[in-house]
Write a protein that holds these residues in place. Structure first.
Motif, PDB file in Angstrom:
ATOM      1  N   VAL A  45      41.030  44.142  32.019  1.00 38.72           N
ATOM      2  CA  VAL A  45      39.731  43.605  31.606  1.00 38.72           C
ATOM      3  C   VAL A  45      38.729  44.014  32.687  1.00 38.72           C
ATOM      4  O   VAL A  45      38.823  43.566  33.829  1.00 38.72           O
ATOM      5  CB  VAL A  45      39.780  42.077  31.448  1.00 38.72           C
ATOM      6  N   VAL A  46      37.798  44.876  32.318  1.00 38.64           N
ATOM      7  CA  VAL A  46      36.847  45.429  33.281  1.00 38.64           C
ATOM      8  C   VAL A  46      35.532  44.675  33.134  1.00 38.64           C
ATOM      9  O   VAL A  46      34.999  44.545  32.026  1.00 38.64           O
ATOM     10  CB  VAL A  46      36.630  46.932  33.059  1.00 38.64           C
ATOM     11  N   THR A  47      35.002  44.181  34.239  1.00 39.25           N
ATOM     12  CA  THR A  47      33.792  43.368  34.160  1.00 39.25           C
ATOM     13  C   THR A  47      32.784  43.778  35.220  1.00 39.25           C
ATOM     14  O   THR A  47      33.136  44.310  36.274  1.00 39.25           O
ATOM     15  CB  THR A  47      34.134  41.869  34.297  1.00 39.25           C
ATOM     16  N   GLN A  73      48.240  37.284  31.916  1.00 39.90           N
ATOM     17  CA  GLN A  73      49.010  38.532  31.854  1.00 39.90           C
ATOM     18  C   GLN A  73      48.153  39.765  32.120  1.00 39.90           C
ATOM     19  O   GLN A  73      48.683  40.866  32.271  1.00 39.90           O
ATOM     20  CB  GLN A  73      49.658  38.681  30.467  1.00 39.90           C
ATOM     21  N   ASP A  74      46.836  39.565  32.189  1.00 37.82           N
ATOM     22  CA  ASP A  74      45.913  40.690  32.339  1.00 37.82           C
ATOM     23  C   ASP A  74      45.649  41.010  33.803  1.00 37.82           C
ATOM     24  O   ASP A  74      46.045  40.265  34.707  1.00 37.82           O
ATOM     25  CB  ASP A  74      44.580  40.367  31.644  1.00 37.82           C
ATOM     26  N   ILE A  75      44.979  42.141  33.990  1.00 41.33           N
ATOM     27  CA  ILE A  75      44.405  42.489  35.294  1.00 41.33           C
ATOM     28  C   ILE A  75      42.901  42.497  35.137  1.00 41.33           C
ATOM     29  O   ILE A  75      42.366  43.068  34.177  1.00 41.33           O
ATOM     30  CB  ILE A  75      44.900  43.861  35.783  1.00 41.33           C
ATOM     31  N   LEU A  76      42.209  41.860  36.057  1.00 44.11           N
ATOM     32  CA  LEU A  76      40.753  41.856  36.055  1.00 44.11           C
ATOM     33  C   LEU A  76      40.269  42.907  37.048  1.00 44.11           C
ATOM     34  O   LEU A  76      40.573  42.834  38.235  1.00 44.11           O
ATOM     35  CB  LEU A  76      40.222  40.479  36.447  1.00 44.11           C
ATOM     36  N   ALA A 121      27.723  39.370  43.395  1.00 41.95           N
ATOM     37  CA  ALA A 121      27.185  38.940  42.103  1.00 41.95           C
ATOM     38  C   ALA A 121      27.800  37.591  41.730  1.00 41.95           C
ATOM     39  O   ALA A 121      29.021  37.475  41.599  1.00 41.95           O
ATOM     40  CB  ALA A 121      27.484  39.986  41.031  1.00 41.95           C
ATOM     41  N   GLN A 122      26.971  36.587  41.573  1.00 40.63           N
ATOM     42  CA  GLN A 122      27.474  35.232  41.396  1.00 40.63           C
ATOM     43  C   GLN A 122      28.325  35.087  40.149  1.00 40.63           C
ATOM     44  O   GLN A 122      29.304  34.329  40.115  1.00 40.63           O
ATOM     45  CB  GLN A 122      26.304  34.235  41.358  1.00 40.63           C
ATOM     46  N   GLU A 123      27.954  35.817  39.086  1.00 38.25           N
ATOM     47  CA  GLU A 123      28.731  35.736  37.854  1.00 38.25           C
ATOM     48  C   GLU A 123      30.174  36.175  38.094  1.00 38.25           C
ATOM     49  O   GLU A 123      31.123  35.565  37.588  1.00 38.25           O
ATOM     50  CB  GLU A 123      28.096  36.605  36.759  1.00 38.25           C
ATOM     51  N   LEU A 124      30.342  37.256  38.882  1.00 43.29           N
ATOM     52  CA  LEU A 124      31.692  37.750  39.152  1.00 43.29           C
ATOM     53  C   LEU A 124      32.476  36.782  40.030  1.00 43.29           C
ATOM     54  O   LEU A 124      33.681  36.595  39.840  1.00 43.29           O
ATOM     55  CB  LEU A 124      31.641  39.142  39.805  1.00 43.29           C
ATOM     56  N   ILE A 125      31.803  36.149  40.985  1.00 48.47           N
ATOM     57  CA  ILE A 125      32.478  35.167  41.842  1.00 48.47           C
ATOM     58  C   ILE A 125      32.994  34.007  40.997  1.00 48.47           C
ATOM     59  O   ILE A 125      34.120  33.518  41.190  1.00 48.47           O
ATOM     60  CB  ILE A 125      31.518  34.652  42.932  1.00 48.47           C
ATOM     61  N   THR A 126      32.190  33.569  40.038  1.00 45.42           N
ATOM     62  CA  THR A 126      32.614  32.489  39.147  1.00 45.42           C
ATOM     63  C   THR A 126      33.810  32.917  38.308  1.00 45.42           C
ATOM     64  O   THR A 126      34.784  32.165  38.152  1.00 45.42           O
ATOM     65  CB  THR A 126      31.452  32.078  38.222  1.00 45.42           C
ATOM     66  N   ILE A 127      33.749  34.121  37.776  1.00 42.54           N
ATOM     67  CA  ILE A 127      34.846  34.637  36.951  1.00 42.54           C
ATOM     68  C   ILE A 127      36.135  34.703  37.758  1.00 42.54           C
ATOM     69  O   ILE A 127      37.216  34.307  37.290  1.00 42.54           O
ATOM     70  CB  ILE A 127      34.490  36.037  36.402  1.00 42.54           C
ATOM     71  N   ILE A 128      36.047  35.191  38.989  1.00 43.79           N
ATOM     72  CA  ILE A 128      37.232  35.354  39.818  1.00 43.79           C
ATOM     73  C   ILE A 128      37.879  34.012  40.123  1.00 43.79           C
ATOM     74  O   ILE A 128      39.113  33.889  40.120  1.00 43.79           O
ATOM     75  CB  ILE A 128      36.875  36.114  41.119  1.00 43.79           C
ATOM     76  N   MET A 183      44.213  31.100  36.672  1.00 46.84           N
ATOM     77  CA  MET A 183      45.041  31.517  35.541  1.00 46.84           C
ATOM     78  C   MET A 183      46.220  32.379  35.982  1.00 46.84           C
ATOM     79  O   MET A 183      47.122  32.653  35.190  1.00 46.84           O
ATOM     80  CB  MET A 183      44.186  32.308  34.536  1.00 46.84           C
ATOM     81  N   GLY A 184      46.190  32.847  37.213  1.00 51.59           N
ATOM     82  CA  GLY A 184      47.244  33.754  37.682  1.00 51.59           C
ATOM     83  C   GLY A 184      46.967  35.202  37.376  1.00 51.59           C
ATOM     84  O   GLY A 184      47.841  36.063  37.525  1.00 51.59           O
ATOM     85  N   THR A 185      45.755  35.519  36.962  1.00 51.39           N
ATOM     86  CA  THR A 185      45.371  36.902  36.674  1.00 51.39           C
ATOM     87  C   THR A 185      45.266  37.689  37.979  1.00 51.39           C
ATOM     88  O   THR A 185      44.654  37.222  38.942  1.00 51.39           O
ATOM     89  CB  THR A 185      44.011  36.935  35.943  1.00 51.39           C
ATOM     90  N   ARG A 186      45.865  38.870  38.026  1.00 52.53           N
ATOM     91  CA  ARG A 186      45.715  39.727  39.195  1.00 52.53           C
ATOM     92  C   ARG A 186      44.325  40.345  39.182  1.00 52.53           C
ATOM     93  O   ARG A 186      43.799  40.732  38.121  1.00 52.53           O
ATOM     94  CB  ARG A 186      46.776  40.838  39.206  1.00 52.53           C
TER      95      ARG A 186
END
Length: 328
Positions: free
Chosen positions: A53-55, A97-100, A109-116, A122-125
């Motif tokens: 998942v590319v963000t 199960q995904d990779i971010l 970028a605050q949006e990315l910090i929140t997502i991370i 969730m255990g997403t790598r």
């Protein structure tokens, strides 16, 4: 905005030269920083049971969208998730199960910090692609890829130019490394691009293009040439298939007709068997249509028969059919 005088052609070319120079230098520096983090990132993606998942957001978001598309089209399941939309519901796309793959040059970028923060629970790598190795994004990720550049091509050093090029190329390098590791080939590429020229060429089979049934011009070996001509003309293939006990024993083509007239003059009492081409070339229905095109081109044929494994007639191809299907 005040009007400015038009720059000279020399000044425009000099500007382009500077942009190329700065971005080439940025890529050369980036190439020298391909290290264990890069190989580990590729390994994580190859072992990923889910999707990549590319963000990103802003210009990095545009780069992220392209990287996701490149990954998906080269054998790595991936999609783009807009960072701003993610924090308003689209995070439901992400699983453990995904990779971010998070892209932000500043890494702040605050949006990315929140997502991370959510992804980590969730255990997403997480793989960060950033120009700031000391950023919160880099520190929070499982792996951080260094995409820093010395300067932007923008003379104000503000507009993302060299930095977005570096991120894009780094994403391409990841995709190609994964492609090669998976043994992804032309046929795999065609399956993910069925609407493209390569997809048509590699996925179209003879059965998809051939003429069959009532569209096939057929006569018996003892059919007189004048009686065969209406069948030849009405079916528009420039030939008739000569059948004996439902098996093709020859082709009588426009070229054979001309040769018979040149040799005999009066051909009204001659059967098609007297001038047909025996043992015509054939191909299987499940063969790629491009294979038929290559054979026909190599042997200067306009027509080819399609037979089953027992030698019985299934259909026929004309070079025009392959052209119409855009196989060639």
């Amino acid at each position: 905005m005040h009007a400015h005088p038009q720059p000279s052609p020399e000044a425009i070319r000099a500007s382009a030269d500077r942009t190329f120079g700065i971005e080439i230098q940025a890529l050369q520096a980036l190439q020298g920083r391909i290290d264990a983090h890069f190989t580990q990132a590729v390994g994580l993606i190859l072992d990923c049971p889910g999707r990549v998942v590319v963000t990103g957001i802003g210009k990095s978001g545009h780069v992220a969208r392209k990287i996701a598309a490149t990954l998906a089209s080269t054998g790595t399941p991936a999609f783009f998730m807009h960072a701003a939309e993610a924090i308003h519901g689209d995070l439901g796309m992400l699983t453990g199960q995904d990779i971010l793959l998070a892209i932000s040059y500043s890494g702040s970028a605050q949006e990315l910090i929140t997502i991370i923060s959510v992804a980590k629970r969730m255990g997403t790598r997480i793989i960060a692609l950033t120009g700031n190795a000391d950023s919160e994004l880099a520190r929070s990720a499982d792996l951080a890829l260094d995409a820093a550049v010395d300067q932007e091509a923008c003379p104000l050093n503000l507009a993302p130019t060299a930095s977005t090029t570096a991120a894009l190329v780094l994403g391409d390098a990841i995709a190609v490394a994964c492609l090669e590791a998976r043994g992804f080939n032309r046929e795999d590429f065609a399956r993910s691009h069925p609407g493209g020229a390569l997809g048509r060429r590699l996925l179209t089979s003879v059965a998809d293009v051939m003429r069959s049934g009532a569209a096939l011009p057929r006569v018996a070996p003892d059919t007189l040439i004048p009686d065969a001509l209406p069948e030849m003309s009405s079916k528009g293939m420039g030939m008739v298939i000569v059948l004996e006990d439902k098996r093709p024993v020859g082709l009588f083509t426009d070229g054979d007709l001309r040769r018979m007239i040149a040799q005999h003059g009066d051909i009204r009492t001659l059967p098609v068997s007297a001038g047909m081409s025996r043992h015509p070339r054939s191909i299987a229905a499940d063969a790629p249509a491009i294979e038929a095109a290559s054979t026909m081109d190599a042997h200067k044929l306009n027509q080819m028969l399609v037979l089953d494994s027992d030698g019985l007639l299934l259909g026929a191809l004309h070079m025009h059919d392959l052209l119409a299907a855009k196989v060639i």
